[in-house]
Enzyme design. Sequence first.
Site, PDB file in Angstrom:
ATOM      1  N   ASP A   1      37.709  36.048  41.036  1.00  0.00           N
ATOM      2  CA  ASP A   1      37.552  35.605  39.606  1.00  0.00           C
ATOM      3  C   ASP A   1      36.377  34.597  39.424  1.00  0.00           C
ATOM      4  O   ASP A   1      35.985  33.941  40.391  1.00  0.00           O
ATOM      5  CB  ASP A   1      38.809  34.965  39.064  1.00  0.00           C
ATOM      6  CG  ASP A   1      39.996  35.917  39.250  1.00  0.00           C
ATOM      7  OD1 ASP A   1      40.170  36.823  38.751  1.00  0.00           O
ATOM      8  OD2 ASP A   1      41.156  35.303  39.757  1.00  0.00           O
TER       9      ASP A   1
ATOM     10  N   GLU B   1      42.572  34.371  48.669  1.00  0.00           N
ATOM     11  CA  GLU B   1      43.348  35.382  48.064  1.00  0.00           C
ATOM     12  C   GLU B   1      42.654  36.860  48.252  1.00  0.00           C
ATOM     13  O   GLU B   1      43.249  37.883  48.778  1.00  0.00           O
ATOM     14  CB  GLU B   1      43.776  35.163  46.820  1.00  0.00           C
ATOM     15  CG  GLU B   1      44.836  36.221  46.266  1.00  0.00           C
ATOM     16  CD  GLU B   1      45.122  35.816  44.628  1.00  0.00           C
ATOM     17  OE1 GLU B   1      46.019  36.580  44.339  1.00  0.00           O
ATOM     18  OE2 GLU B   1      44.759  34.856  44.236  1.00  0.00           O
TER      19      GLU B   1
ATOM     20  N   ASP C   1      43.511  44.734  39.748  1.00  0.00           N
ATOM     21  CA  ASP C   1      42.670  43.501  39.725  1.00  0.00           C
ATOM     22  C   ASP C   1      42.590  43.190  41.592  1.00  0.00           C
ATOM     23  O   ASP C   1      43.395  43.409  42.289  1.00  0.00           O
ATOM     24  CB  ASP C   1      43.850  42.478  39.577  1.00  0.00           C
ATOM     25  CG  ASP C   1      43.236  40.925  39.767  1.00  0.00           C
ATOM     26  OD1 ASP C   1      42.445  40.422  38.936  1.00  0.00           O
ATOM     27  OD2 ASP C   1      43.603  40.381  40.974  1.00  0.00           O
TER      28      ASP C   1
ATOM     29  N   ASP D   1      39.385  32.180  44.217  1.00  0.00           N
ATOM     30  CA  ASP D   1      40.487  32.962  44.910  1.00  0.00           C
ATOM     31  C   ASP D   1      39.581  33.621  45.960  1.00  0.00           C
ATOM     32  O   ASP D   1      40.166  34.687  46.341  1.00  0.00           O
ATOM     33  CB  ASP D   1      40.995  34.027  43.824  1.00  0.00           C
ATOM     34  CG  ASP D   1      41.932  33.240  42.860  1.00  0.00           C
ATOM     35  OD1 ASP D   1      42.531  32.332  43.008  1.00  0.00           O
ATOM     36  OD2 ASP D   1      42.008  33.620  41.732  1.00  0.00           O
TER      37      ASP D   1
ATOM     38  N   ARG E   1      50.750  41.972  36.604  1.00  0.00           N
ATOM     39  CA  ARG E   1      50.894  41.040  35.525  1.00  0.00           C
ATOM     40  C   ARG E   1      50.685  42.205  34.103  1.00  0.00           C
ATOM     41  O   ARG E   1      49.891  43.083  34.257  1.00  0.00           O
ATOM     42  CB  ARG E   1      49.889  39.939  35.547  1.00  0.00           C
ATOM     43  CG  ARG E   1      49.953  38.988  34.339  1.00  0.00           C
ATOM     44  CD  ARG E   1      48.731  37.987  34.359  1.00  0.00           C
ATOM     45  NE  ARG E   1      49.130  37.186  35.591  1.00  0.00           N
ATOM     46  CZ  ARG E   1      48.156  36.670  36.518  1.00  0.00           C
ATOM     47  NH1 ARG E   1      47.156  37.142  36.743  1.00  0.00           N
ATOM     48  NH2 ARG E   1      48.628  36.043  37.490  1.00  0.00           N
TER      49      ARG E   1
ATOM     50  N   ASN F   1      37.838  38.853  35.836  1.00  0.00           N
ATOM     51  CA  ASN F   1      38.298  39.134  36.861  1.00  0.00           C
ATOM     52  C   ASN F   1      37.381  40.200  37.488  1.00  0.00           C
ATOM     53  O   ASN F   1      37.064  41.382  36.824  1.00  0.00           O
ATOM     54  CB  ASN F   1      39.503  40.090  36.424  1.00  0.00           C
ATOM     55  CG  ASN F   1      40.459  39.251  35.624  1.00  0.00           C
ATOM     56  OD1 ASN F   1      41.183  38.054  36.408  1.00  0.00           O
ATOM     57  ND2 ASN F   1      40.892  39.274  34.508  1.00  0.00           N
TER      58      ASN F   1
ATOM     59  N   ASP G   1      41.236  40.143  42.896  1.00  0.00           N
ATOM     60  CA  ASP G   1      41.792  38.912  43.155  1.00  0.00           C
ATOM     61  C   ASP G   1      40.386  38.101  42.830  1.00  0.00           C
ATOM     62  O   ASP G   1      40.585  36.802  42.161  1.00  0.00           O
ATOM     63  CB  ASP G   1      42.150  38.662  44.631  1.00  0.00           C
ATOM     64  CG  ASP G   1      43.165  39.388  45.067  1.00  0.00           C
ATOM     65  OD1 ASP G   1      44.349  39.620  44.506  1.00  0.00           O
ATOM     66  OD2 ASP G   1      43.164  40.228  46.098  1.00  0.00           O
TER      67      ASP G   1
END
Length: 179
Positions: free
Chosen positions: A107, A123, A103, A120, A23, A87, A105
């Site tokens: 959070d 994830e 990152d 997450d 992102r 994050n 994942d």
Amino acid sequence: MEELKIGKRYSIHCYKHNGNIHRTWNEAVLLEIHSDYLVFGNERTKVTEADGRSWRTKEPAILYFFRNQWYNVIGQYKKDGIYYYCNIASPFLVEEDTIKYIDYDLDLRIFSDGSFKVLDRGEYNYHKSIMHYSEELDRILKSELTNLIDRARAKSFPFEKGTVEDYYQIYLKYKGTKV
């Protein structure tokens, strides 16, 4: 590390552990430089996802990037109070006017009433498996999540009352200027 300048606009690039871009944010204004962290502000900035989709943030935000901590924190200035999106991520680096980090994942969402939720986990476990996070990295990331929760509970920096509001006032001074 390149020289940083207060009031200058930087982009932000978030990667995954495998090096793929995840992102990007097109703008964040540098508000303060400390030996162990940087503070930025932005508002209605364009965010582009890895698949090319883009959107704009909804509210003013103050972003804290740490040199030695495995997380970054976004204070979101909402109508009903300050929320935080944290994050679990690598310490940042700066290259070519871009803040970069990986990152991981996990959070932490902190609501205006001080309650929080870890997000997450599924994830994280999926990416840990397919990207082969080391045991040491796994230990560091989980430890940093615990540290972050402890900081939030204690309302220590950057979760102190009034901090996001104060930085937002600084952001407003730079918002319309080009440095």
